[in-house]
Write an enzyme that holds these catalytic residues in place. Sequence first.
Site: not given
Length: 140
Positions: A11, A51, A59, A87, A93, A104, A114, A117, A128
Site C-alpha cells: 500500500k 474495494y 471507512f 495472511r 488488519t 503489519r 496498514n 492487503h 482479485e
Amino acid sequence: MAIERTLSIIKPDATRRNLTGKIVAKFEDAGLRVVASRRIKLSQADAEAFYAVHAARPFFADLVKFMISGPVVVQVLEGEGAIQKNRDVMGATNPANAAEGTIRKEFAESIEANSVHGSDAPETAANEIKFFFSDLQIVG
Ligand code: CMP
C-alpha cells in the site's frame, strides 16, 4: 496442501517509506513466490471497484482516498496454502493486534495505513488476481 495463488497489494504508506523490498523479503522468507508484480497508481474508480465489498462501511471514502494517495505494488504470490500463509505473514488488519514478526506489526502505521492487503479466501483471490492481471502476465 495445495499450491494456491493470492493477490497482494503493498500500500501507499509502504511504498512512500521505500519498504517494498523488505516486505517482499517477508513473503519470500515464508515460502511464497512472486509470480507477477507491477507498480501502479490506482485511480479513484479502480480503488472504488477493488474495494466495492466495503462500499457501505464508514471507512470506505477514507480507504479509497488513502489507496490513491501514492503508488502501490500489486503482486500475485504463489505457494502451498498461499492465501492463509500470506495472511499469517501480514498479521491482523489492525497493527495494534498484529503478532510479533508480522508485516503489519513491524511496518503498519494504522488500521488504514496498514502496509499490505491480501486476499481472504480462494474465490476472492481468483477475482482479485483477475482485477489486475491476465493469465499471460503470471509466470510461475
Ligand atoms: P484490507 O485488508 O486492505 O481490506 C480493507 C481495508 O480497509 C483494510 O485492509 C484496512 O486498511 C481498511 N480499514 C480502515 N478502517 C478499517 C476498519 N475499521 N476495519 C477494517 N478495515 C479498515
